[in-house]
Design a protein around this motif. Structure first.
Motif, PDB file in Angstrom:
ATOM      1  N   PHE A   1       0.843  -1.195   0.000  1.00 29.39           N
ATOM      2  CA  PHE A   1       0.000   0.000   0.000  1.00 29.39           C
ATOM      3  C   PHE A   1       0.878   1.245   0.000  1.00 29.39           C
ATOM      4  O   PHE A   1       1.972   1.238   0.567  1.00 29.39           O
ATOM      5  CB  PHE A   1      -0.915   0.013   1.235  1.00 29.39           C
ATOM      6  N   TYR A   2       0.385   2.279  -0.643  1.00 30.75           N
ATOM      7  CA  TYR A   2       1.067   3.563  -0.602  1.00 30.75           C
ATOM      8  C   TYR A   2       0.899   4.190   0.774  1.00 30.75           C
ATOM      9  O   TYR A   2      -0.086   3.960   1.450  1.00 30.75           O
ATOM     10  CB  TYR A   2       0.446   4.522  -1.616  1.00 30.75           C
ATOM     11  N   GLY A   3       1.869   5.031   1.105  1.00 29.12           N
ATOM     12  CA  GLY A   3       1.748   5.825   2.309  1.00 29.12           C
ATOM     13  C   GLY A   3       2.269   5.102   3.538  1.00 29.12           C
ATOM     14  O   GLY A   3       2.324   3.867   3.568  1.00 29.12           O
ATOM     15  N   CYS A   4       2.658   5.890   4.535  1.00 30.80           N
ATOM     16  CA  CYS A   4       3.137   5.313   5.793  1.00 30.80           C
ATOM     17  C   CYS A   4       3.140   6.420   6.834  1.00 30.80           C
ATOM     18  O   CYS A   4       3.566   7.547   6.545  1.00 30.80           O
ATOM     19  CB  CYS A   4       4.546   4.755   5.608  1.00 30.80           C
ATOM     20  N   GLY A   5       2.651   6.107   8.011  1.00 33.27           N
ATOM     21  CA  GLY A   5       2.624   7.114   9.074  1.00 33.27           C
ATOM     22  C   GLY A   5       3.972   7.276   9.756  1.00 33.27           C
ATOM     23  O   GLY A   5       4.185   8.238  10.476  1.00 33.27           O
ATOM     24  N   LEU A   6       4.889   6.344   9.544  1.00 27.13           N
ATOM     25  CA  LEU A   6       6.149   6.381  10.294  1.00 27.13           C
ATOM     26  C   LEU A   6       7.214   7.202   9.573  1.00 27.13           C
ATOM     27  O   LEU A   6       7.880   8.016  10.172  1.00 27.13           O
ATOM     28  CB  LEU A   6       6.632   4.950  10.554  1.00 27.13           C
TER      29      LEU A   6
ATOM     30  N   GLY B   1       5.140  -1.816  10.125  1.00 30.92           N
ATOM     31  CA  GLY B   1       6.329  -1.209  10.716  1.00 30.92           C
ATOM     32  C   GLY B   1       6.301  -1.213  12.238  1.00 30.92           C
ATOM     33  O   GLY B   1       7.239  -0.764  12.878  1.00 30.92           O
ATOM     34  N   GLY B   2       5.238  -1.718  12.815  1.00 30.50           N
ATOM     35  CA  GLY B   2       5.142  -1.849  14.269  1.00 30.50           C
ATOM     36  C   GLY B   2       4.557  -0.631  14.965  1.00 30.50           C
ATOM     37  O   GLY B   2       4.162  -0.707  16.125  1.00 30.50           O
ATOM     38  N   TYR B   3       4.499   0.501  14.257  1.00 28.61           N
ATOM     39  CA  TYR B   3       3.968   1.722  14.872  1.00 28.61           C
ATOM     40  C   TYR B   3       2.453   1.702  14.700  1.00 28.61           C
ATOM     41  O   TYR B   3       1.899   2.261  13.748  1.00 28.61           O
ATOM     42  CB  TYR B   3       4.591   2.931  14.174  1.00 28.61           C
ATOM     43  N   GLU B   4       1.796   1.015  15.612  1.00 26.03           N
ATOM     44  CA  GLU B   4       0.369   0.728  15.486  1.00 26.03           C
ATOM     45  C   GLU B   4      -0.333   1.056  16.800  1.00 26.03           C
ATOM     46  O   GLU B   4       0.258   0.921  17.877  1.00 26.03           O
ATOM     47  CB  GLU B   4       0.138  -0.773  15.243  1.00 26.03           C
ATOM     48  N   LEU B   5      -1.595   1.376  16.709  1.00 26.09           N
ATOM     49  CA  LEU B   5      -2.418   1.498  17.909  1.00 26.09           C
ATOM     50  C   LEU B   5      -2.890   0.103  18.313  1.00 26.09           C
ATOM     51  O   LEU B   5      -3.324  -0.675  17.449  1.00 26.09           O
ATOM     52  CB  LEU B   5      -3.636   2.375  17.630  1.00 26.09           C
ATOM     53  N   THR B   6      -2.852  -0.176  19.599  1.00 25.34           N
ATOM     54  CA  THR B   6      -3.347  -1.476  20.063  1.00 25.34           C
ATOM     55  C   THR B   6      -4.809  -1.658  19.660  1.00 25.34           C
ATOM     56  O   THR B   6      -5.237  -2.758  19.312  1.00 25.34           O
ATOM     57  CB  THR B   6      -3.223  -1.575  21.603  1.00 25.34           C
ATOM     58  N   ASP B   7      -5.555  -0.554  19.691  1.00 28.55           N
ATOM     59  CA  ASP B   7      -6.976  -0.626  19.306  1.00 28.55           C
ATOM     60  C   ASP B   7      -7.135  -1.099  17.860  1.00 28.55           C
ATOM     61  O   ASP B   7      -8.060  -1.850  17.541  1.00 28.55           O
ATOM     62  CB  ASP B   7      -7.631   0.757  19.430  1.00 28.55           C
ATOM     63  N   SER B   8      -6.260  -0.638  16.983  1.00 30.04           N
ATOM     64  CA  SER B   8      -6.332  -1.062  15.580  1.00 30.04           C
ATOM     65  C   SER B   8      -6.078  -2.562  15.473  1.00 30.04           C
ATOM     66  O   SER B   8      -6.746  -3.278  14.718  1.00 30.04           O
ATOM     67  CB  SER B   8      -5.297  -0.321  14.731  1.00 30.04           C
TER      68      SER B   8
END
Ligand code: SF4
Length: 293
Positions: A58-63, A134-141
């Motif tokens: 997927f395109y894009g990344c929050g990290l 990338g591991g940078y995730e919300l536990t809720d997600s």
């Protein structure tokens, strides 16, 4: 039902963008953008075990790590190839082409669409669904993905807030990554395989050893050992860090590959801790995995 894209807080950046009107830090609007769909032969041997993982980048990344090894995919100008297709159809086409699994790479910023697509085809999908992050995730997600994902492949990139701030502008990286990995392991249970050696349930924790960061790598391994037994996960220890031209001038330490000593010292520590998993050939800059260490 909450529309996650109106005031987006889907990842730890929680930037609040209205993705129908603009885009967030991840660079993505509410339109799902796919960069590449392929049968991927070079994932870990239990992920690419027969015909290859059915990988969707997927395109894009929050990290947005400064040294991103998927730079072209995560931040190239958007080229929408998913306009004409339903995401669920992409999954089914991959299954039809013999993919060993459906592997979603960096998908957290499209979470609602991922869930919708999986809901629409779950009765026809016979292969595992792999969530590569990338591991940078919300536990809720991660909780929302319970029942949809069979195998997680999260990175744990950094332990130190100073290093994660320096390279990813995310001093809170380890806090989020450690909690989300714990949630993933809780969800899947211990690794399970099919008769061909393919992973059908479980978590592979990936770690890329960075230049000058072996002590940080060892702190990550130490944390893993304190929190999980070696039977609960697999470790994939990666050596293929590549110093691309776009590394900023103020980060000269990232302008080299890692040394054999750096990689081997981290590998030795993983072995001492009794971890099971995969290593990479240090001599290769490609993603060539060798079997269990
Ligand atoms: S997914 Fe993107 S838009 Fe949503 S909070 Fe994260 S960076 Fe912002």
């Amino acid at each position: 039902m909450i529309n996650d894209y109106i005031k987006c807080r889907l990842c730890p950046r929680k930037c609040g963008a209205n993705r129908y009107e603009s885009h967030g830090i991840c660079g993505m609007s509410a339109d799902v953008r796919i960069a590449r769909v392929m049968l991927h032969q070079w994932e870990e041997p239990c992920i690419s075990y027969k015909n290859g993982a059915g990988t969707i980048f997927f395109y894009g990344c929050g990290l947005r790590c400064v040294y991103c090894q998927n730079h072209r995919i995560s931040s190239e100008p958007v080229r929408n190839i998913s306009d004409t297709k339903n995401l669920g159809d992409v999954f089914l086409e991959l299954q039809e082409s013999g993919a060993d699994n459906i592997e979603l790479v960096t998908a957290s910023h499209f979470l609602p669409d991922i869930i919708k697509a999986l809901d629409s085809v779950k009765h026809r999908l016979e292969i595992p669904v792999v969530y590569n992050s990338g591991g940078y995730e919300l536990t809720d997600s991660i909780r929302r993905l319970d029942g949809y994902i069979d195998v997680y492949i999260p990175d744990i990139k950094y332990f130190s807030p100073e290093i994660s701030e320096r390279y990813s502008s995310a001093p809170d990286y380890f806090e989020y990554a450690s909690q989300s990995v714990a949630q993933m392991i809780k969800q899947t249970g211990n690794p399970q395989y099919n008769e061909s050696g393919g992973l059908i349930k479980g978590v592979i924790i990936r770690h890329l050893v960075l230049p000058n960061c072996r002590h940080d790598s060892m702190k990550i391994l130490g944390w893993i050992a304190e929190n999980f037994t070696p039977e609960q996960f697999l470790l994939s220890l990666m050596s293929q860090y590549t110093p691309f031209d776009f590394i900023p001038d103020n980060l000269p330490e990232l302008r080299r590959r890692i040394t054999k000593m750096e990689y081997n010292s981290v590998l030795r520590y993983a072995q001492e801790l009794g971890f099971q998993g995969f290593m990479q050939e240090k001599s290769s800059a490609d993603k060539i995995y060798v079997p269990d260490f």
